[in-house]
Write an enzyme that holds these catalytic residues in place. Structure first.
Site, PDB file in Angstrom:
ATOM      1  N   LYS A  22       0.842  -1.207   0.000  1.00  0.00           N
ATOM      2  CA  LYS A  22       0.000   0.000   0.000  1.00  0.00           C
ATOM      3  C   LYS A  22       0.873   1.252   0.000  1.00  0.00           C
ATOM      4  CE  LYS A  22      -1.838   1.505   4.013  1.00  0.00           C
ATOM      5  NZ  LYS A  22      -1.483   2.894   4.357  1.00  0.00           N
ATOM      6  N   ASN A  23       1.883   1.267   0.873  1.00  0.00           N
ATOM      7  CA  ASN A  23       2.639   2.507   1.047  1.00  0.00           C
ATOM      8  C   ASN A  23       3.668   2.751  -0.041  1.00  0.00           C
ATOM      9  OD1 ASN A  23       1.046   2.945   3.200  1.00  0.00           O
ATOM     10  ND2 ASN A  23       2.573   2.381   4.744  1.00  0.00           N
ATOM     11  N   CYS A 116      -3.827  20.493  12.079  1.00  0.00           N
ATOM     12  CA  CYS A 116      -3.360  21.629  11.283  1.00  0.00           C
ATOM     13  C   CYS A 116      -1.955  21.296  10.780  1.00  0.00           C
ATOM     14  CB  CYS A 116      -3.332  22.881  12.133  1.00  0.00           C
ATOM     15  SG  CYS A 116      -1.930  22.885  13.226  1.00  0.00           S
ATOM     16  N   ARG A 121      -0.069  14.794  13.381  1.00  0.00           N
ATOM     17  CA  ARG A 121       0.191  14.360  12.002  1.00  0.00           C
ATOM     18  C   ARG A 121       0.461  15.598  11.129  1.00  0.00           C
ATOM     19  NH1 ARG A 121      -1.357   9.157  10.761  1.00  0.00           N
ATOM     20  NH2 ARG A 121       0.139   9.355   9.079  1.00  0.00           N
ATOM     21  N   ASP A 303       4.592   0.568  11.970  1.00  0.00           N
ATOM     22  CA  ASP A 303       3.356  -0.032  11.450  1.00  0.00           C
ATOM     23  C   ASP A 303       3.177  -1.477  11.901  1.00  0.00           C
ATOM     24  OD1 ASP A 303       3.336   1.638   8.192  1.00  0.00           O
ATOM     25  OD2 ASP A 303       2.934   2.325  10.220  1.00  0.00           O
ATOM     26  N   ARG A 395      -8.806  -0.432   4.760  1.00  0.00           N
ATOM     27  CA  ARG A 395      -8.000   0.625   4.118  1.00  0.00           C
ATOM     28  C   ARG A 395      -6.646   0.058   3.711  1.00  0.00           C
ATOM     29  NH1 ARG A 395      -6.890   5.753   7.336  1.00  0.00           N
ATOM     30  NH2 ARG A 395      -5.591   5.945   5.486  1.00  0.00           N
TER      31      ARG A 395
HETATM   32  C1  EPZ Z   1       4.043   6.924   6.247  1.00  0.00           C
HETATM   33  O1  EPZ Z   1       3.265   7.957   6.827  1.00  0.00           O
HETATM   34  C2  EPZ Z   1       3.139   5.708   6.167  1.00  0.00           C
HETATM   35  N1  EPZ Z   1       1.988   6.015   5.322  1.00  0.00           N
HETATM   36  C3  EPZ Z   1       2.656   5.329   7.571  1.00  0.00           C
HETATM   37  O2  EPZ Z   1       1.894   4.125   7.442  1.00  0.00           O
HETATM   38  C4  EPZ Z   1       3.872   5.044   8.440  1.00  0.00           C
HETATM   39  O3  EPZ Z   1       3.428   4.780   9.770  1.00  0.00           O
HETATM   40  C5  EPZ Z   1       4.809   6.257   8.443  1.00  0.00           C
HETATM   41  O4  EPZ Z   1       5.175   6.598   7.088  1.00  0.00           O
HETATM   42  C6  EPZ Z   1       6.093   5.982   9.230  1.00  0.00           C
HETATM   43  O5  EPZ Z   1       6.769   4.902   8.664  1.00  0.00           O
HETATM   44  C7  EPZ Z   1       2.155   5.968   3.971  1.00  0.00           C
HETATM   45  O6  EPZ Z   1       3.226   5.686   3.479  1.00  0.00           O
HETATM   46  C8  EPZ Z   1       0.928   6.247   3.151  1.00  0.00           C
HETATM   47  P1  EPZ Z   1       6.138  10.291   8.313  1.00  0.00           P
HETATM   48  P2  EPZ Z   1       3.830   9.482   6.847  1.00  0.00           P
HETATM   49  O7  EPZ Z   1       6.011  11.552   7.557  1.00  0.00           O
HETATM   50  O8  EPZ Z   1       4.572   9.744   5.597  1.00  0.00           O
HETATM   51  C9  EPZ Z   1       6.254  13.449  11.814  1.00  0.00           C
HETATM   52  C10 EPZ Z   1      -0.007   2.741   7.653  1.00  0.00           C
HETATM   53  O9  EPZ Z   1      -0.471   2.190   8.659  1.00  0.00           O
HETATM   54  N2  EPZ Z   1       6.109  14.452  10.744  1.00  0.00           N
HETATM   55  O10 EPZ Z   1       7.362   9.430   8.120  1.00  0.00           O
HETATM   56  O11 EPZ Z   1       2.722  10.367   7.216  1.00  0.00           O
HETATM   57  C11 EPZ Z   1       4.975  12.632  11.998  1.00  0.00           C
HETATM   58  O12 EPZ Z   1       4.072  13.311  12.849  1.00  0.00           O
HETATM   59  C12 EPZ Z   1       0.481   4.173   7.724  1.00  0.00           C
HETATM   60  O13 EPZ Z   1       0.153   2.167   6.535  1.00  0.00           O
HETATM   61  C13 EPZ Z   1       6.227  15.805  11.062  1.00  0.00           C
HETATM   62  O14 EPZ Z   1       6.437  16.172  12.222  1.00  0.00           O
HETATM   63  O15 EPZ Z   1       4.863   9.364   8.051  1.00  0.00           O
HETATM   64  C14 EPZ Z   1       5.473  11.356  12.617  1.00  0.00           C
HETATM   65  O16 EPZ Z   1       5.665  11.530  14.009  1.00  0.00           O
HETATM   66  C15 EPZ Z   1       0.161   4.797   9.068  1.00  0.00           C
HETATM   67  N3  EPZ Z   1       6.087  16.722  10.073  1.00  0.00           N
HETATM   68  C16 EPZ Z   1       6.846  11.186  11.957  1.00  0.00           C
HETATM   69  O17 EPZ Z   1       7.223  12.466  11.440  1.00  0.00           O
HETATM   70  C17 EPZ Z   1       5.867  16.359   8.764  1.00  0.00           C
HETATM   71  O18 EPZ Z   1       5.784  17.239   7.882  1.00  0.00           O
HETATM   72  C18 EPZ Z   1       6.830  10.167  10.822  1.00  0.00           C
HETATM   73  O19 EPZ Z   1       5.926  10.623   9.871  1.00  0.00           O
HETATM   74  C19 EPZ Z   1       5.753  14.974   8.464  1.00  0.00           C
HETATM   75  C20 EPZ Z   1       5.886  14.043   9.466  1.00  0.00           C
END
Ligand code: EPZ
Length: 416
Positions: A22-23, A116, A121, A303, A395
């Site tokens: 998916k990702n 926001c 997130r 995950d 999902r």
């Molecule tokens: C991706 O989400 C995956 N989703 C998530 O899988 C996965 O848990 C995550 O990466 C971590 O591996 C997809 O690929 C569609 P991040 P993403 O940006 O890109 C913080 C599932 O179950 N952050 O690496 O949103 C954030 O809050 C899903 O399949 C900021 O602070 O994850 C988090 O604490 C759930 N500012 C950390 O970084 C930003 O601009 C990791 O987030 C972006 C992220």
């Protein structure tokens, strides 16, 4: 809404084919918007999230067909740079369209995913990256507006190796004027495949698989075909169920994406054997307690944190599990407690006291991986478990109950 009913504590035996990731497929689908032509993506799983992304691609003007796992995306008609709230709020990954729309149309209007830009997130790393590439970013009533005639290459360093921000900035930088260097980039296999796909489309990205990506901007990209990598999180979910309940062989899987998970399962007493594209796991006499802390790739995936806790609820001792990627990803804890698990949550750490068994009960899904952990909990528990709101599960998993039924589980789907 559907629910899943499980009569637990049945042995699992047999083999299961792992679906496309998916990702990986979600950003690849948005990358196809960058080319003025038809791209074919193979091994696309049939999920709520991929169906949501198809709707979004069609909203921006692309045409799609999906047959026998192949998704064809005709991006010649892309002309509408808007991703609306009612769609983005259901799937954060919709935010991935920002980079391609900005690069292709010079403008993008994408709803904030929820909370926001700087709240739970957040997307601040994405926005700072786009500004570094010369985009003008404004926030207007819950929408991010991004504008730029022609993006210009620049040096970008992420505070955290964000998967989404790395993907989004990559898709904007490939046609920016000049060179972009992304430092502290995500190295997840899904981002590696996205970068390889962009290069297949004519981009010029080097440093792939490292945390420093260098992108030489090119004039434009052409359509390309690709086969999506196996879903390592789906694979890990089945491995944890197998470690608890039987002997399961995964096929169409990429073992090298799961090194640390296989090490932890071995430590927990399971017998793991690895083939070219298969993994066989056999449960041990007892499940040994093994502490785990999540990390960015190649660390233990966040995950799989919920699923690991499910396995540890019946370990022969106590375990400490910490999530360092998301500090608040524990909505499964109260639900697993309803199954008799002995769990203590303190900040982003769970203290698990292993029990002899779990006892079935009605529980509620709250997000994709929490619901997967409840399925594992239900399969382990004695008696009947009902899992509500499994649209969360759908999902990210393709017919999960059917795959478990084939392995001998007593599991059915009913409408609530
Ligand atoms: C991706 O989400 C995956 N989703 C998530 O899988 C996965 O848990 C995550 O990466 C971590 O591996 C997809 O690929 C569609 P991040 P993403 O940006 O890109 C913080 C599932 O179950 N952050 O690496 O949103 C954030 O809050 C899903 O399949 C900021 O602070 O994850 C988090 O604490 C759930 N500012 C950390 O970084 C930003 O601009 C990791 O987030 C972006 C992220």
């Amino acid at each position: 809404m559907d629910k899943i009913i499980i009569v637990g504590n049945q042995p699992l035996k047999g083999s299961v084919a792992i679906s496309g990731a998916k990702n990986a497929v979600l950003p690849i689908m948005t990358a196809a918007l960058l080319a003025d032509g038809v791209s074919h993506i193979h091994k696309v799983p049939d999920l709520r999230d991929t169906r949501t992304m198809v709707r979004l691609l069609e909203m921006v003007g692309a045409k799609t067909t999906y047959k026998n796992g192949t998704l064809s995306i005709d991006a010649r008609g892309v002309d509408t740079p808007v991703a609306p709230y009612e769609l983005v709020k259901t799937m954060r990954a919709s935010f991935y369209v920002l980079g391609p729309l900005l690069s292709r149309l010079g403008v993008a209007k994408v709803s904030l995913p929820g909370g926001c830009a700087w709240g739970p997130r957040p997307v601040d790393f994405h926005l700072k990256g786009f500004e570094k590439l010369g985009a003008e970013i404004t926030l207007e009533s819950g929408y991010i507006q991004a504008k730029s005639k022609r993006l210009k290459g620049n040096n970008i360093r992420f505070d955290f190796p964000s998967v989404g921000a790395t993907g989004n900035i990559l898709m904007a930088a490939v046609t920016a004027k000049g060179t972009t260097v992304i430092e502290n980039a995500a190295r997840e296999p899904e981002i590696v495949q996205l970068a390889r796909y962009l290069n297949k489309m004519g981009a010029n990205i080097s440093g792939i698989e490292t945390d420093v990506l260098t992108i030489e901007g090119v004039e434009g990209l052409s359509p390309a075909d690709i086969t999506v990598i196996p879903d390592r999180i789906e694979a890990g979910t089945f491995l944890m169920a197998g470690a608890a309940l039987g002997e399961v062989t995964l096929t169409d899987v990429e073992p090298s994406h799961l090194d640390i998970v296989l090490d932890k399962l071995d430590e927990a007493g399971a017998t793991v054997s690895v083939g070219q594209s298969t993994i066989t796991i056999k449960h041990g006499d007892v499940i040994k307690p093994v502490d785990m802390t999540t990390g960015v790739y190649p660390g233990f995936p966040t995950d799989l944190q919920a699923q690991w806790i499910s396995l540890m609820t019946i370990a022969d001792g106590s375990t400490v599990v910490t999530d360092t990627v998301y500090k608040d990803r524990f909505s499964h804890i109260p639900e697993l407690t309803r199954l008799g698990a002995n769990l203590q949550l303190e900040n982003n750490t769970v203290f698990v006291r292993g029990q002899k068994f779990l006892i079935g009960a009605p529980v509620m899904s709250t997000d994709i991986r929490a619901s997967a952990s409840l399925v594992i909990g239900g399969l382990i528990a004695k008696g009947t478990t009902e899992i509500g709101r499994i649209y969360h599960l759908d999902r990210g998993y393709e017919r999960l109950e059917e795959k478990f039924k084939k392995l001998g589980a007593v599991i059915t789907r009913e409408s609530e």
